[in-house]
Design a protein around this motif. Sequence first.
Motif, PDB file in Angstrom:
ATOM      1  N   ASN A   1       0.912  -1.061   0.099  1.00 28.53           N
ATOM      2  CA  ASN A   1      -0.051   0.098  -0.142  1.00 28.53           C
ATOM      3  C   ASN A   1       0.876   1.154   0.045  1.00 28.53           C
ATOM      4  OD1 ASN A   1      -1.133  -2.047   2.205  1.00 28.53           O
ATOM      5  ND2 ASN A   1      -2.715  -1.532   0.668  1.00 28.53           N
ATOM      6  N   PHE A   2       2.219   1.179   0.331  1.00 32.61           N
ATOM      7  CA  PHE A   2       2.942   2.437   0.535  1.00 32.61           C
ATOM      8  C   PHE A   2       3.409   3.162  -1.007  1.00 32.61           C
ATOM      9  CE2 PHE A   2       7.218   4.310   1.221  1.00 32.61           C
ATOM     10  CZ  PHE A   2       6.953   5.359   1.887  1.00 32.61           C
ATOM     11  N   MET A   3       2.927   4.377  -1.053  1.00 31.28           N
ATOM     12  CA  MET A   3       3.163   5.253  -2.110  1.00 31.28           C
ATOM     13  C   MET A   3       2.312   4.501  -3.239  1.00 31.28           C
ATOM     14  SD  MET A   3       4.556   7.634  -0.699  1.00 31.28           S
ATOM     15  CE  MET A   3       4.943   8.610  -2.183  1.00 31.28           C
ATOM     16  N   GLY A   4       1.427   3.915  -3.290  1.00 31.56           N
ATOM     17  CA  GLY A   4       0.675   3.365  -4.307  1.00 31.56           C
ATOM     18  C   GLY A   4       0.106   1.929  -4.064  1.00 31.56           C
ATOM     19  N   TYR A   5      -0.765   1.534  -4.714  1.00 28.55           N
ATOM     20  CA  TYR A   5      -1.230   0.049  -4.520  1.00 28.55           C
ATOM     21  C   TYR A   5      -0.422  -0.947  -5.537  1.00 28.55           C
ATOM     22  CZ  TYR A   5      -4.406  -3.700  -3.325  1.00 28.55           C
ATOM     23  OH  TYR A   5      -4.838  -5.079  -2.936  1.00 28.55           O
ATOM     24  N   LYS A   6       0.187  -1.764  -4.811  1.00 33.84           N
ATOM     25  CA  LYS A   6       0.923  -3.313  -5.604  1.00 33.84           C
ATOM     26  C   LYS A   6       1.580  -2.406  -7.166  1.00 33.84           C
ATOM     27  CE  LYS A   6      -1.579  -7.297  -4.028  1.00 33.84           C
ATOM     28  NZ  LYS A   6      -2.483  -7.910  -4.381  1.00 33.84           N
ATOM     29  N   GLU A   7       1.082  -2.956  -8.020  1.00 28.39           N
ATOM     30  CA  GLU A   7       1.933  -2.686  -9.462  1.00 28.39           C
ATOM     31  C   GLU A   7       1.957  -1.179  -9.781  1.00 28.39           C
ATOM     32  OE1 GLU A   7      -0.855  -4.238  -9.243  1.00 28.39           O
ATOM     33  OE2 GLU A   7      -2.301  -3.638 -10.683  1.00 28.39           O
ATOM     34  N   ASN A   8       1.183  -0.210  -9.050  1.00 25.51           N
ATOM     35  CA  ASN A   8       1.170   1.234  -9.325  1.00 25.51           C
ATOM     36  C   ASN A   8       2.080   1.837  -8.444  1.00 25.51           C
ATOM     37  OD1 ASN A   8      -0.349   1.465 -11.683  1.00 25.51           O
ATOM     38  ND2 ASN A   8      -2.195   0.666 -10.394  1.00 25.51           N
ATOM     39  N   GLN A   9       2.872   1.294  -7.369  1.00 24.94           N
ATOM     40  CA  GLN A   9       3.497   2.100  -6.377  1.00 24.94           C
ATOM     41  C   GLN A   9       4.637   2.722  -7.080  1.00 24.94           C
ATOM     42  OE1 GLN A   9       4.238  -1.712  -3.955  1.00 24.94           O
ATOM     43  NE2 GLN A   9       3.705  -0.484  -2.268  1.00 24.94           N
TER      44      GLN A   9
ATOM     45  N   THR B   1      14.395  22.883  -0.059  1.00 22.49           N
ATOM     46  CA  THR B   1      12.988  22.735   0.431  1.00 22.49           C
ATOM     47  C   THR B   1      12.586  21.674  -0.460  1.00 22.49           C
ATOM     48  OG1 THR B   1      12.517  24.437  -1.298  1.00 22.49           O
ATOM     49  CG2 THR B   1      12.678  25.068   0.694  1.00 22.49           C
ATOM     50  N   PHE B   2      11.766  20.982   0.481  1.00 27.01           N
ATOM     51  CA  PHE B   2      10.845  19.574  -0.345  1.00 27.01           C
ATOM     52  C   PHE B   2       9.700  19.414   0.278  1.00 27.01           C
ATOM     53  CE2 PHE B   2      13.689  18.645   3.193  1.00 27.01           C
ATOM     54  CZ  PHE B   2      12.985  17.546   3.930  1.00 27.01           C
ATOM     55  N   ALA B   3       8.849  18.738  -0.532  1.00 26.11           N
ATOM     56  CA  ALA B   3       7.545  18.085  -0.123  1.00 26.11           C
ATOM     57  C   ALA B   3       7.861  16.373   0.318  1.00 26.11           C
ATOM     58  CB  ALA B   3       6.565  18.145  -1.021  1.00 26.11           C
ATOM     59  N   MET B   4       7.336  16.351   1.400  1.00 29.71           N
ATOM     60  CA  MET B   4       7.517  14.601   2.000  1.00 29.71           C
ATOM     61  C   MET B   4       5.937  14.206   2.056  1.00 29.71           C
ATOM     62  SD  MET B   4      10.003  12.956   4.870  1.00 29.71           S
ATOM     63  CE  MET B   4       9.393  13.869   6.147  1.00 29.71           C
ATOM     64  N   GLU B   5       5.751  12.974   1.334  1.00 29.44           N
ATOM     65  CA  GLU B   5       4.468  12.578   1.537  1.00 29.44           C
ATOM     66  C   GLU B   5       4.141  11.167   1.799  1.00 29.44           C
ATOM     67  OE1 GLU B   5       2.741  12.860  -2.480  1.00 29.44           O
ATOM     68  OE2 GLU B   5       4.455  13.603  -3.375  1.00 29.44           O
ATOM     69  N   PRO B   6       4.389  10.554   2.938  1.00 25.57           N
ATOM     70  CA  PRO B   6       3.996   9.118   3.289  1.00 25.57           C
ATOM     71  C   PRO B   6       2.567   8.843   3.034  1.00 25.57           C
ATOM     72  CG  PRO B   6       4.641  10.274   4.967  1.00 25.57           C
ATOM     73  CD  PRO B   6       4.838  11.315   3.881  1.00 25.57           C
ATOM     74  N   LYS B   7       2.166   8.118   2.062  1.00 24.97           N
ATOM     75  CA  LYS B   7       0.998   7.751   1.731  1.00 24.97           C
ATOM     76  C   LYS B   7       0.717   6.470   1.391  1.00 24.97           C
ATOM     77  CE  LYS B   7       0.403  12.191  -0.230  1.00 24.97           C
ATOM     78  NZ  LYS B   7       0.395  13.195  -1.573  1.00 24.97           N
ATOM     79  N   PHE B   8      -0.480   6.018   1.454  1.00 23.83           N
ATOM     80  CA  PHE B   8      -0.967   4.465   1.592  1.00 23.83           C
ATOM     81  C   PHE B   8      -2.238   4.473   0.550  1.00 23.83           C
ATOM     82  CE2 PHE B   8       0.487   4.578   6.044  1.00 23.83           C
ATOM     83  CZ  PHE B   8       1.798   4.074   5.856  1.00 23.83           C
ATOM     84  N   VAL B   9      -2.145   3.496  -0.227  1.00 22.01           N
ATOM     85  CA  VAL B   9      -3.369   3.330  -1.163  1.00 22.01           C
ATOM     86  C   VAL B   9      -4.151   1.926  -0.903  1.00 22.01           C
ATOM     87  CG1 VAL B   9      -4.110   3.360  -3.481  1.00 22.01           C
ATOM     88  CG2 VAL B   9      -2.385   5.119  -2.829  1.00 22.01           C
ATOM     89  N   PHE B  10      -5.554   1.914  -0.645  1.00 23.13           N
ATOM     90  CA  PHE B  10      -6.173   0.893  -0.729  1.00 23.13           C
ATOM     91  C   PHE B  10      -7.173   0.562  -1.445  1.00 23.13           C
ATOM     92  CE2 PHE B  10      -4.592   2.354   3.579  1.00 23.13           C
ATOM     93  CZ  PHE B  10      -3.846   1.152   4.187  1.00 23.13           C
ATOM     94  N   PRO B  11      -7.777  -0.399  -1.741  1.00 21.38           N
ATOM     95  CA  PRO B  11      -8.998  -0.411  -2.662  1.00 21.38           C
ATOM     96  C   PRO B  11     -10.054   0.664  -2.247  1.00 21.38           C
ATOM     97  CG  PRO B  11      -8.224  -2.446  -2.352  1.00 21.38           C
ATOM     98  CD  PRO B  11      -7.494  -1.693  -1.360  1.00 21.38           C
ATOM     99  N   GLU B  12     -10.239   0.776  -0.937  1.00 15.65           N
ATOM    100  CA  GLU B  12     -11.128   1.897  -0.575  1.00 15.65           C
ATOM    101  C   GLU B  12     -10.822   3.361  -0.291  1.00 15.65           C
ATOM    102  OE1 GLU B  12      -9.901  -0.564   1.281  1.00 15.65           O
ATOM    103  OE2 GLU B  12     -10.126  -0.226   3.546  1.00 15.65           O
ATOM    104  N   GLY B  13      -9.561   3.639  -0.927  1.00 15.59           N
ATOM    105  CA  GLY B  13      -9.107   4.802  -1.026  1.00 15.59           C
ATOM    106  C   GLY B  13      -7.832   5.281  -0.718  1.00 15.59           C
ATOM    107  N   ALA B  14      -7.281   6.394  -0.898  1.00 17.83           N
ATOM    108  CA  ALA B  14      -6.018   6.742  -0.548  1.00 17.83           C
ATOM    109  C   ALA B  14      -5.843   7.355   0.721  1.00 17.83           C
ATOM    110  CB  ALA B  14      -5.539   7.489  -1.963  1.00 17.83           C
ATOM    111  N   ILE B  15      -4.699   7.670   1.787  1.00 18.80           N
ATOM    112  CA  ILE B  15      -4.938   8.485   2.757  1.00 18.80           C
ATOM    113  C   ILE B  15      -3.103   8.725   3.022  1.00 18.80           C
ATOM    114  CG2 ILE B  15      -4.692   6.502   4.620  1.00 18.80           C
ATOM    115  CD1 ILE B  15      -7.142   8.155   5.743  1.00 18.80           C
ATOM    116  N   GLY B  16      -3.008   9.467   3.788  1.00 18.08           N
ATOM    117  CA  GLY B  16      -1.832  10.089   4.156  1.00 18.08           C
ATOM    118  C   GLY B  16      -1.425  11.410   4.307  1.00 18.08           C
TER     119      GLY B  16
END
Lengths: 395, 395
Positions: free
Chosen positions: A315-323, A354-369
């Motif tokens: 789920n980290f930074m996208g779901y499976k093959e779309n990470q 300067t940088f943007a840092m974006e830890p995110k998780f993607v699940f079939p029910e939605g993206a969050i982070g």
Amino acid sequence: MKYTPKSEIYTRIDCFKKKLTEADMDGSIILLNSDIFYFTGTVQNSFLYIPTIGEPVLMVKRGLQRALEESPLKNIVSIKNIKQIPEILHEFGYTVTNKIGMELDVVPFNTYKTYKKIFLQTEFYDISNLIKEIRAVKSPYEIELLHNAIHVIDEAFLSVPSFLKEGMSEVELASLFEAEMRKGGYSGSCRMRAFNQEFFYGNVCTGESGFYPSFFDGPVGGAGVSLSHPQGAGWKKIKRDEVIYIDYTCIVEGYSGDQTRIFCMGELTPKMVKAFEDAVLIQSEIVKAMKPGISAEEPYFMALKLAEKMGYKDNFMGYKENQVKFLGHGIGLELDEWPVLTKGFKMPIVSGMTFAMEPKFVFPEGAIGIENSFVMTENGPQRMSTNSDVITYVK
Amino acid sequence: MKYTPKSEIYTRIDCFKKKLTEADMDGSIILLNSDIFYFTGTVQNSFLYIPTIGEPVLMVKRGLQRALEESPLKNIVSIKNIKQIPEILHEFGYTVTNKIGMELDVVPFNTYKTYKKIFLQTEFYDISNLIKEIRAVKSPYEIELLHNAIHVIDEAFLSVPSFLKEGMSEVELASLFEAEMRKGGYSGSCRMRAFNQEFFYGNVCTGESGFYPSFFDGPVGGAGVSLSHPQGAGWKKIKRDEVIYIDYTCIVEGYSGDQTRIFCMGELTPKMVKAFEDAVLIQSEIVKAMKPGISAEEPYFMALKLAEKMGYKDNFMGYKENQVKFLGHGIGLELDEWPVLTKGFKMPIVSGMTFAMEPKFVFPEGAIGIENSFVMTENGPQRMSTNSDVITYVK
């Protein structure tokens, strides 16, 4: 509107001249809007020549009046046709015959060929990385501008509860959110350096939309409203109890902040709440560990390890093959600046970057982070937003 | 969201193949998002090969799932690295060794160099003009999409009286106008083909703002909200009795309409009202005179002559030194398509070509005029907007 101070412009130019000297160049032609703005303080239809030794010359084809008013450069002249460049430079005492730099990462082949015809004896060399290196480290003036941009998006996030309604489409929510930033001074097109990368404002994904992939090199896609621009907010109606993911750029005075916040009308499942908290935890662990001089790939590896340990391998930074294989990216006049927090990018992150840092998780029910913009300081990364890292629940 | 019909895609490809044959090419690599969309119906991170003889191959690096869903092409395959292109094409029976087309008007020099390394024996030729020629003539399907886009901007213009208020800033008005179009399906970034040309949504100029120049190759500039994007709506407060000039693109399903309308809270001077009426008169005279097959420079010359006769020598299409030498431009997937209604552009305007025509005048007190999107038919140009060409007075 802010006029870039003269000292700022000449410091940047001196820095570039030093790099040109090291690279054994005689000078460089600069054409790209973001670079022209960086080195001159104005964006006109123009051609900039920065010699390794001596004063730069800005040749303006359209917009001379504004260039003279907006740029602190000493030599600003009118030009009708690019064929005149050698003759104008000659008048300023520059003979362009040897090794000249050019932004060959962005200059189209045909444009390059035109310059080759004009400068018959010149070899052009790619100096885009030299510019990216310089631009990666921001001055206090630039950091102040980034703070202003982040203030505008902070305010826009705070206004979301006033217009978020059940049943509205993602793109309607996007239109209202964008309007908030626009009236706060959102400058215009989001500039990206990479060929063919496009980014329009940002991304509203709700529920399963966050799972919908896109060509864009980011963790979250979104359907978009048209197959021609297949990314971000789409036509889906927003429902209660689903995750509302808002990831936006905010470009003010040219400088782009990048932030993500989560909203919900009703309640999120414990799984999603936990995922949000874990993303915030990853962010704080990384911030704690990042000292100036850290290699830019390190935060990505650390975050990946943490995420996997937490059980988010798929789920980290996208779901499976779309990470995607990064944790963040440089921000400034372009959205894809250096440093990139990604595998293989070993540039040390030094004070002023300067940088943007974006830890995110993607699940079939939605993206969050979470996503925040940071500036590296002597004491580690400083978070630029004044909004909290919490889910905003809206009735 | 509309899926481009299979017959549409293959007709375009056949047309391109014919041109490739005429140009003695073996095929062409296509990389630019707008061209990829035109020939495949999808926009992914991908590489398209169109052979002169045989089925095209779309190689997708990111977004395979959507490509398969959205594009009617027969051969859509995954690719990890562009180095695999020759090998993948070989599997489809194509040996890329000789004369291959490439969009050298937009492909950056470094990208070109990468392809040269991969295709050691290949010579790349610029086929951008072949694509521009094909894309200039729209199919009934494309014309329908343009009609949809113009319907969205028509509605946005009709909504202006509901939110235009004295004392609001230009950018606030812009934010509300843009939000109307966005929720109607405004797709995303306005694509322009020319290097370094940027256009963000459109332009709100009020009173003397319309006199403020910009680098952009158009009759009216505007201050912008930042020197980094110095164009369009700025921070000026909107007053009564001044001209409110709104010139916007509207991109729906990828196709961009381009329209200008004039508003006023209160009354305009007789001089400005007359100028508006004269602009509309020029438009109608040109429309009457334009028969299919007319050279694209003719309408510009005719309009220039009319404007000069009317006494607008210094005001037509910009003020004095900021005048531009065109009357209009092609519209479609990009804002700077062919035909260009300008001096020296002799392409005949044939049935199916779509263009925006914008006779405008600039005075120190503001910019005024009209812009409509048209499609050339057997009977001359057909105006696509259903809104009237009148000044809208708001209380």
